[in-house]
Design a protein around this motif. Structure first.
Motif, mmCIF file in Angstrom:
data_model
loop_
_atom_site.group_PDB
_atom_site.id
_atom_site.type_symbol
_atom_site.label_atom_id
_atom_site.label_comp_id
_atom_site.label_asym_id
_atom_site.label_seq_id
_atom_site.Cartn_x
_atom_site.Cartn_y
_atom_site.Cartn_z
ATOM 1 N N LEU A 231 0.821 -1.227 0.000
ATOM 2 C CA LEU A 231 0.000 0.000 0.000
ATOM 3 C C LEU A 231 0.849 1.269 0.000
ATOM 4 C CD1 LEU A 231 -2.707 -0.993 2.666
ATOM 5 C CD2 LEU A 231 -3.131 -0.515 0.242
ATOM 6 N N CYS A 232 2.101 1.156 0.479
ATOM 7 C CA CYS A 232 2.916 2.361 0.688
ATOM 8 C C CYS A 232 3.139 3.210 -0.572
ATOM 9 C CB CYS A 232 4.255 1.994 1.326
ATOM 10 S SG CYS A 232 4.075 1.685 3.083
ATOM 11 N N PRO A 233 3.545 2.615 -1.716
ATOM 12 C CA PRO A 233 3.859 3.470 -2.869
ATOM 13 C C PRO A 233 2.702 4.394 -3.264
ATOM 14 C CG PRO A 233 4.592 1.228 -3.269
ATOM 15 C CD PRO A 233 3.819 1.188 -1.992
ATOM 16 N N ALA A 234 1.469 3.860 -3.317
ATOM 17 C CA ALA A 234 0.331 4.696 -3.755
ATOM 18 C C ALA A 234 0.065 5.832 -2.766
ATOM 19 C CB ALA A 234 -0.910 3.831 -3.908
ATOM 20 N N LEU A 235 0.485 5.662 -1.511
ATOM 21 C CA LEU A 235 0.269 6.721 -0.512
ATOM 22 C C LEU A 235 1.478 7.655 -0.419
ATOM 23 C CD1 LEU A 235 -1.372 4.625 2.381
ATOM 24 C CD2 LEU A 235 -2.506 6.064 0.700
ATOM 25 N N GLY A 236 2.472 7.406 -1.276
ATOM 26 C CA GLY A 236 3.670 8.257 -1.257
ATOM 27 C C GLY A 236 4.517 8.033 -0.022
ATOM 28 N N ILE A 237 4.406 6.851 0.572
ATOM 29 C CA ILE A 237 5.202 6.549 1.773
ATOM 30 C C ILE A 237 6.417 5.728 1.355
ATOM 31 C CG2 ILE A 237 5.196 5.345 4.004
ATOM 32 C CD1 ILE A 237 2.111 5.818 4.053
ATOM 33 N N GLU A 238 7.588 6.224 1.718
ATOM 34 C CA GLU A 238 8.814 5.492 1.388
ATOM 35 C C GLU A 238 9.036 4.446 2.483
ATOM 36 O OE1 GLU A 238 13.558 6.131 1.385
ATOM 37 O OE2 GLU A 238 12.280 7.878 1.703
ATOM 38 N N VAL A 239 9.152 3.190 2.087
ATOM 39 C CA VAL A 239 9.309 2.139 3.100
ATOM 40 C C VAL A 239 10.542 1.307 2.778
ATOM 41 C CG1 VAL A 239 7.674 0.602 1.917
ATOM 42 C CG2 VAL A 239 8.130 0.260 4.336
ATOM 43 N N ARG A 240 11.285 0.939 3.834
ATOM 44 C CA ARG A 240 12.490 0.125 3.621
ATOM 45 C C ARG A 240 12.513 -1.036 4.606
ATOM 46 N NH1 ARG A 240 16.787 4.596 4.129
ATOM 47 N NH2 ARG A 240 15.654 6.209 3.026
ATOM 48 N N GLN A 241 12.972 -2.182 4.119
ATOM 49 C CA GLN A 241 13.132 -3.339 4.997
ATOM 50 C C GLN A 241 14.584 -3.348 5.471
ATOM 51 O OE1 GLN A 241 11.127 -6.953 3.506
ATOM 52 N NE2 GLN A 241 10.515 -5.724 1.748
ATOM 53 N N LEU A 242 14.771 -2.882 6.692
ATOM 54 C CA LEU A 242 16.126 -2.721 7.230
ATOM 55 C C LEU A 242 16.147 -3.119 8.695
ATOM 56 C CD1 LEU A 242 17.295 0.824 6.012
ATOM 57 C CD2 LEU A 242 18.179 -1.407 5.282
#
Ligand SMILES: Cc1ncc(COP(=O)(O)O)c(C=O)c1O
Length: 295
Positions: A231-242
């Motif tokens: 869901l993150c990309p469409a909401l403009g949320i940058e998410v990283r698996q770190l």
């Protein structure tokens, strides 16, 4: 057949689908020769049912089937048979907002072919919601209380599967129950955040990036976690698996938990300290609920 149970034992009297039949009480039993009973040799899925419809059915079944294959289980019942079982159990228990559990065991060894044991049971949703999930829905800044486990946690590779070999996770959950918290945070011996005892964890760093621990930390590939990531990309949320050091989590602007039954739950209190924001988690919750409604 009457089970030899200690006097005074009260069994739940729900209707359960067991290996193709609806049973209840004493009859909801598997053999003690089944590897599921003897050695935690079973896998399971827990799904939320909204108005009679299990959400993210295909994704849960895919995780179950992939785990069965990777762990060398006999072939489980087909997805369509299990789907029918879910409908039968919901109808028998007259449930529409519910939690379904599907369990598949490794069966009794020695037969040809070895069959899995499989059952499906259901519970009303109400009894399964955390107090923090209810606060999320009733207060603008309500959320979960997340405590830190007393024990460093090393899940090992089996942590990537939803097996019934779950004593360490259950004991961690009981730490939360005893402390009147909603969930227990599991942290590795090196001080890195893994997951909750029954949830995945996300955190918003002070620079705005949303982080979640990577799956190679041997955390469960949560269905809700995967939906949040999608869901993150469409909401403009940058998410990283770190990897997230616990010390960094304590400085996060925001922390939230994901679980199929609880959905997305903002953490209001982490190890006794208030967490300042809930903005990203609540935006994602809204998008998640839209997915549930459209799904
Ligand atoms: C250890 C653990 N991590 C994460 C989760 C969340 O997974 P899901 O989103 O598939 O419910 C669960 C669910 O019970 C769990 O037990």
């Amino acid at each position: 057949m009457k089970l030899p149970l200690p006097p005074g034992t009260r069994l739940p009297n729900h209707t359960v689908w067991l290996n193709g039949e609806l049973v209840r009480g004493d009859q909801a039993a598997i053999s003690l020769w089944d590897r599921g009973a003897r050695a935690g040799g079973a896998i399971f899925e827990t799904l939320r049912v909204y108005a009679g419809r299990p959400f993210a059915w295909e994704k849960h079944l895919e995780r179950l089937v992939l785990s069965a294959a990777e762990l060398g289980f006999p072939v489980p019942p087909s997805p369509s048979q299990l789907r029918e079982a879910v409908d039968q159990v919901l109808a028998a228990e007259k449930l529409s907002d519910a939690v379904i559990r599907i369990t598949v065991t490794r069966g009794v060894p020695g037969g040809r072919p070895v069959r899995t044991g499989a059952w499906v049971d259901a519970e009303p949703l109400g009894g399964r919601l955390w107090a923090g999930t209810r606060r999320r829905d009733s207060q603008p800044d309500g959320g979960a209380r997340l405590m830190l486990s007393r024990h460093p946690f090393s899940p090992g590779w089996l942590g990537r599967h939803k097996t019934t070999s779950r004593l360490a996770w259950e004991l961690a959950r009981e730490e939360a129950n005893a402390a009147r918290a909603d969930e227990t945070l599991l942290v590795s011996p090196s001080g890195h955040v893994l997951e909750g005892a029954a949830s995945n964890v996300f955190a918003v760093r002070p620079d705005g990036a949303l982080l979640t621990p990577p799956l190679d930390a041997d955390v469960l590939p949560g269905i809700t976690r995967a939906l949040v990531l999608s869901l993150c990309p469409a909401l403009g949320i940058e998410v990283r698996q770190l990897p997230i050091p616990f010390d960094a989590l304590k400085l996060a602007d925001e922390v939230f938990l994901t679980n199929s039954v609880q959905e997305i739950v903002p953490v209001a209190e982490l190890a006794g300290r208030p967490v300042p924001s809930q903005e990203v988690g609540r935006r994602l919750l809204e998008a998640y609920r839209a997915l549930v409604t459209s799904g």
